[in-house]
Design an enzyme around this catalytic site. Structure first.
Site, PDB file in Angstrom:
ATOM      1  N   ASP A 296       0.858  -1.305  -0.219  1.00 41.60           N
ATOM      2  CA  ASP A 296      -0.082  -0.113   0.556  1.00 41.60           C
ATOM      3  C   ASP A 296       1.130   1.699   0.095  1.00 41.60           C
ATOM      4  OD1 ASP A 296      -2.198   1.756   0.449  1.00 41.60           O
ATOM      5  OD2 ASP A 296      -1.950   1.817   2.537  1.00 41.60           O
TER       6      ASP A 296
ATOM      7  N   ASP B 173      -2.212  -1.131   6.665  1.00 38.40           N
ATOM      8  CA  ASP B 173      -1.970  -0.269   7.717  1.00 38.40           C
ATOM      9  C   ASP B 173      -3.275  -1.067   8.602  1.00 38.40           C
ATOM     10  OD1 ASP B 173      -4.466   0.041   7.535  1.00 38.40           O
ATOM     11  OD2 ASP B 173      -4.286   2.626   7.011  1.00 38.40           O
TER      12      ASP B 173
END
Length: 674
Positions: free
Chosen positions: A339, A529
């Site tokens: 990401d 995350d």
């Protein structure tokens, strides 16, 4: 493995199943090894007396050696047998009794001595690896200074209560988690996250247990009891994760579990069939040798001990691996999808430019954007909220449009904020394109259907990102970047990190759907995350949460949690997992090979009982020694490991669910009595 094979007896006491951190700290403290040494001394004296012609005394001491050596496994095996559970200890007990019945006292004693040595070394190895993990708790100081009723007092970590104010002077460690209420400092988190660069902290910032105050004195409000701190939680989670089985351990289970009754049946067949064809004594002796030769001792411990060692070592290098399954899957990874925000970037975005349309000022645009973002949890929200210079009134009826932006009203006027692909920037299209080419993320602000302006936010790339990507490629791993950001911004950042495969403007579900195409039949890991990328983390073969220190959701849901913010932890833990998986495969292959070779030689009478016992237990020692190699992990430059030396533990911690069992039949064991 005598008890471990089938788990402790239901009648076992708490002392008999002491927690791993209460196990022997020194080799000479291991009960099995002490019994083996005593039996060896008795056997040596018996041999000397036999040579001197004192046969009765020699025989008596040989029997005493058998009893002493077998005392480490025979009682537990008999207890388990009463509950219809058999294991490796059962096989060894039968062999020892059979050899004694045939008058082969020295051979029976040697069997007990060597098996006890192997058991003792296994016990010691497991205890040592777990001591290394529990050493993290020694980072908690013996006392903490608290401010109560305006006075300083010294208390133990377990006496700290929620809301207490801890006073941390320069050089002191935090006894538990808290939030800084007064003072500014730099915190050394190297023992927890594996990163040696201190972190600047001030009022409102978190302090984790074990952190060293490297600057001025600070006051910290306690937010967790010492037994529930982030440090204690790490230890507890890893201890539980060490018991989770992967494919390798399930393979060992499938092979070893049915082997014990099958071995007993094979030995009985050899004894009966041989007795019908020849000397019954000879074939009963060979049956006992087969019984020992086929025992899956090494196979039973091959994978569990490797998992314990490898998972514990990773935790001391800033990575939580959630058990054997995650460890093995990580060792197979060939594709890594990263990401952007918070993974390849610092996750500290800031407003770098604001452009306005006619009729609006820069302050107007920032205030309108902040009014919508005041209730948002998006990573860019904090940057926009920090930018206005005048008071912000929260907008009403704010609605998030996933993957696009926000809508709401302010004083009855409709507002929108979002991507240029969702809100047409109109006359600002040229400026928006320029800012995106510079690597910024741009959001357009619309008031009452008219574009008011655009805000450029940039989250700076991590300085170590390029090195981490290069190290991943050095491991033969393909790297791709997945982001919901626009194409220009995504490619600008990917180019700086050395990533050529970029997929931008993705919704959360798009990332999950894209992973199979990226993998092309290979194992793929997703690094995010732990919250915003939940669909992709769940879809990937391995989900890895980045910067998870103190984040309950990330630690609990991810397969792997990297505690620090340094992306180089990723190639480090990948290399560590690959090495641990190789060790597992080596141990399983070697264990099966030993059994395959010994059984026919034992049945044919080529090898005697003493020789088979020696070869079998020596092989187990080799497997144990190979497994504990997984406890060593290579630390990359600029990263660090937790202290290896374990000091006194000054905080209580709930025990792990159970201690390390054996692959043979542990699943059938009832829970031990506490």
């Amino acid at each position: 493995m005598s008890d471990a094979c089938c788990g402790p007896s239901p009648a076992a006491t708490g002392a008999e199943i002491a927690e791993p951190d209460q196990g022997p700290a020194r080799l000479w403290q291991v009960r099995e090894l002490r019994c083996a040494a005593a039996a060896a001394i008795l056997l040596a004296i018996a041999w000397a007396l036999g040579r001197a012609g004192s046969e009765p005394a020699s025989t008596t001491l040989e029997l005493a050696a058998v009893v002493v050596a077998a005392s480490t496994f025979a009682p537990a095996a008999l207890r388990n047998l009463r509950h219809r559970r058999v294991g490796v200890g059962t096989l060894m007990t039968i062999a020892a009794i059979g050899a004694s019945a045939l008058g082969q006292y020295p051979e029976a004693a040697m069997l007990g001595i060597l098996f006890s040595i192997a058991e003792g070394l296994e016990h010691y190895a497991v205890t040592r690896t777990r001591h290394g993990l529990r050493a993290l708790l020694s980072l908690v100081p013996p006392t903490a200074t608290v401010l109560r009723d305006g006075h300083e007092s010294s208390v133990t970590p377990d006496e700290l209560a929620l809301g207490d104010r801890m006073l941390l002077r320069p050089g002191e460690r935090a006894a538990t988690d808290g939030v800084i209420r007064s003072g500014r400092t730099s915190l050394d988190l190297s023992a927890i996250t594996g990163e040696s660069v201190p972190v600047e902290a001030g009022p409102g910032d978190d302090v984790h247990a074990g952190a060293i105050n490297g600057g001025g004195a600070i006051e910290v409000e306690v937010t967790a009891r010492a037994s529930d701190s982030s440090l204690a939680r790490i230890v507890h989670i890893v201890e539980e994760a060490q018991e989770r089985k992967g494919a390798g351990q399930r393979l060992a289970d499938r092979v070893a579990k049915p082997m014990v009754p099958a071995i007993m049946a094979l030995a009985a067949l050899v004894a009966v069939a041989g007795s019908l064809l020849g000397d019954p004594t000879l074939w009963i002796e060979r049956a006992l040798v087969v019984l020992v030769a086929a025992s899956p001792c090494a196979l039973a411990i091959a994978v569990p001990l490797t998992v314990v060692a490898a998972v514990g070592a990773a935790s001391r290098h800033g990575a939580l691996i959630k058990g054997g399954a995650a460890l093995e899957e990580l060792g197979r990874i060939q594709v890594v999808a990263l990401d952007k925000t918070g993974t390849l970037t610092r996750n500290t975005p800031r407003v770098v430019a604001t452009v306005t349309a006619s009729g609006a000022t820069e302050a107007d645009v920032l205030t309108l954007a902040a009014s919508l973002e005041s209730r948002s949890e998006h990573p860019l929200a904090q940057a926009i909220l920090a930018a206005p210079t005048r008071p912000v009134t929260p907008a009403g009826h704010v609605t998030a449009v996933p993957g696009h932006g926000l809508t709401g009203t302010l004083d009855g006027v409709p507002l929108r904020l979002g991507k240029p692909s969702w809100i047409d920037p109109g006359p600002l299209a040229g400026e928006v394109a320029r800012l995106q080419d510079a690597g910024a993320t741009v959001v357009v602000v619309e008031r009452d259907g008219t574009v008011a302006g655009a805000i450029a936010v940039r989250d700076e790339p991590r300085p170590e990102a390029a090195e981490a990507v290069e190290r991943l490629r050095g491991l033969g791993v393909d790297v791709a970047m997945l982001t919901g950001d626009n194409e220009r911004t995504a490619h600008a950042l990917a180019s700086a990190a050395g990533i050529t495969t970029v997929h931008a403007e993705l919704l959360p579900e798009d990332k999950a759907n894209l992973l199979p195409a990226l993998a092309r039949g290979r194992k793929v890991a997703m690094v995010g995350d732990g919250i915003n990328d939940a669909p992709a983390l769940a879809t990937a073969d391995v989900g890895i949460a980045m910067g998870a220190m103190g984040t309950d959701v990330a630690i609990e849901t991810a397969d792997i949690a990297l505690m620090g913010e340094d992306l180089r932890h990723l190639p480090q833990v990948l290399a560590h997992s690959r090495r641990a998986r190789r060790i597992m495969v080596q141990n399983i292959g070697f264990s099966l090979a030993i059994i395959t070779v010994l059984i026919p030689l034992a049945a044919a009478g080529v090898l005697g009982l003493a020789t088979v016992v020696f070869v079998h237990e020596f092989a187990e020692v080799l497997v144990i020694a190979n497994a504990i190699r997984a406890a060593r992990a290579t630390t990359l430059p600029a990263l660090t490991a937790a202290p290896a030396a374990a000091g006194p533990v000054h905080v209580s911690l709930a025990p792990a669910g159970r201690v390390l069992g054996d692959a043979c039949c542990d699943d059938d064991a009832p829970p031990p009595a506490r």
